[in-house]
Design a protein around this motif. Sequence first.
Motif, mmCIF file in Angstrom:
data_model
loop_
_atom_site.group_PDB
_atom_site.id
_atom_site.type_symbol
_atom_site.label_atom_id
_atom_site.label_comp_id
_atom_site.label_asym_id
_atom_site.label_seq_id
_atom_site.Cartn_x
_atom_site.Cartn_y
_atom_site.Cartn_z
ATOM 1 N N GLU A 287 0.830 -1.206 0.000
ATOM 2 C CA GLU A 287 0.000 0.000 0.000
ATOM 3 C C GLU A 287 0.864 1.256 0.000
ATOM 4 O OE1 GLU A 287 -3.786 1.892 2.448
ATOM 5 O OE2 GLU A 287 -2.769 0.120 3.206
ATOM 6 N N GLN A 288 1.931 1.263 0.797
ATOM 7 C CA GLN A 288 2.836 2.420 0.823
ATOM 8 C C GLN A 288 3.480 2.635 -0.538
ATOM 9 O OE1 GLN A 288 5.258 1.019 4.079
ATOM 10 N NE2 GLN A 288 4.485 2.615 5.433
ATOM 11 N N ARG A 289 3.893 1.560 -1.170
ATOM 12 C CA ARG A 289 4.494 1.667 -2.500
ATOM 13 C C ARG A 289 3.484 2.216 -3.504
ATOM 14 N NH1 ARG A 289 9.302 -1.326 -2.983
ATOM 15 N NH2 ARG A 289 9.681 -2.634 -1.187
ATOM 16 N N TRP A 290 2.241 1.757 -3.434
ATOM 17 C CA TRP A 290 1.208 2.210 -4.347
ATOM 18 C C TRP A 290 1.007 3.719 -4.207
ATOM 19 C CZ3 TRP A 290 -3.666 4.416 -4.053
ATOM 20 C CH2 TRP A 290 -4.408 4.392 -5.229
ATOM 21 N N TYR A 291 0.937 4.210 -2.965
ATOM 22 C CA TYR A 291 0.764 5.654 -2.743
ATOM 23 C C TYR A 291 1.953 6.444 -3.282
ATOM 24 C CZ TYR A 291 -3.427 5.089 0.098
ATOM 25 O OH TYR A 291 -4.688 4.807 0.529
ATOM 26 N N GLU A 292 3.153 5.921 -3.102
ATOM 27 C CA GLU A 292 4.333 6.615 -3.626
ATOM 28 C C GLU A 292 4.283 6.704 -5.141
ATOM 29 O OE1 GLU A 292 7.911 4.796 -2.249
ATOM 30 O OE2 GLU A 292 7.611 5.455 -0.185
ATOM 31 N N ILE A 293 3.884 5.630 -5.781
ATOM 32 C CA ILE A 293 3.780 5.629 -7.244
ATOM 33 C C ILE A 293 2.738 6.636 -7.696
ATOM 34 C CG2 ILE A 293 3.047 4.243 -9.229
ATOM 35 C CD1 ILE A 293 4.356 1.827 -7.762
ATOM 36 N N GLN A 294 1.598 6.687 -6.993
ATOM 37 C CA GLN A 294 0.548 7.639 -7.344
ATOM 38 C C GLN A 294 1.043 9.071 -7.188
ATOM 39 O OE1 GLN A 294 -2.229 6.638 -8.839
ATOM 40 N NE2 GLN A 294 -1.368 4.591 -8.607
ATOM 41 N N GLU A 295 1.783 9.337 -6.120
ATOM 42 C CA GLU A 295 2.326 10.687 -5.893
ATOM 43 C C GLU A 295 3.289 11.058 -7.007
ATOM 44 O OE1 GLU A 295 4.053 10.782 -2.008
ATOM 45 O OE2 GLU A 295 2.130 10.645 -0.998
ATOM 46 N N LYS A 296 4.132 10.127 -7.434
ATOM 47 C CA LYS A 296 5.090 10.413 -8.498
ATOM 48 C C LYS A 296 4.378 10.676 -9.806
ATOM 49 C CE LYS A 296 8.934 7.964 -6.440
ATOM 50 N NZ LYS A 296 9.852 6.814 -6.491
ATOM 51 N N LYS A 297 3.305 9.931 -10.066
ATOM 52 C CA LYS A 297 2.538 10.159 -11.291
ATOM 53 C C LYS A 297 1.916 11.544 -11.277
ATOM 54 C CE LYS A 297 1.258 5.422 -12.465
ATOM 55 N NZ LYS A 297 0.143 4.454 -12.574
ATOM 56 N N ILE A 298 1.393 11.957 -10.136
ATOM 57 C CA ILE A 298 0.778 13.289 -10.018
ATOM 58 C C ILE A 298 1.812 14.381 -10.263
ATOM 59 C CG2 ILE A 298 -0.285 14.902 -8.375
ATOM 60 C CD1 ILE A 298 -1.743 12.432 -7.166
#
Length: 50
Positions: free
Chosen positions: A36-47
Amino acid sequence: MRKGKNKAEEDLDSLKMDNKKFLLSIKTVGLDKTLEQRWYEIQEKKIRAD
């Protein structure tokens, strides 16, 4: 008997140091994070990329 005790204490200290290095390596590489933490980091980088 003292030699055995001293050797055991040295071995224990060595294991503690190895464990600290191992945990630091895990943290450095990022393996300590949950999926879950990795998923949020990926989403933040995409944004940020957009």
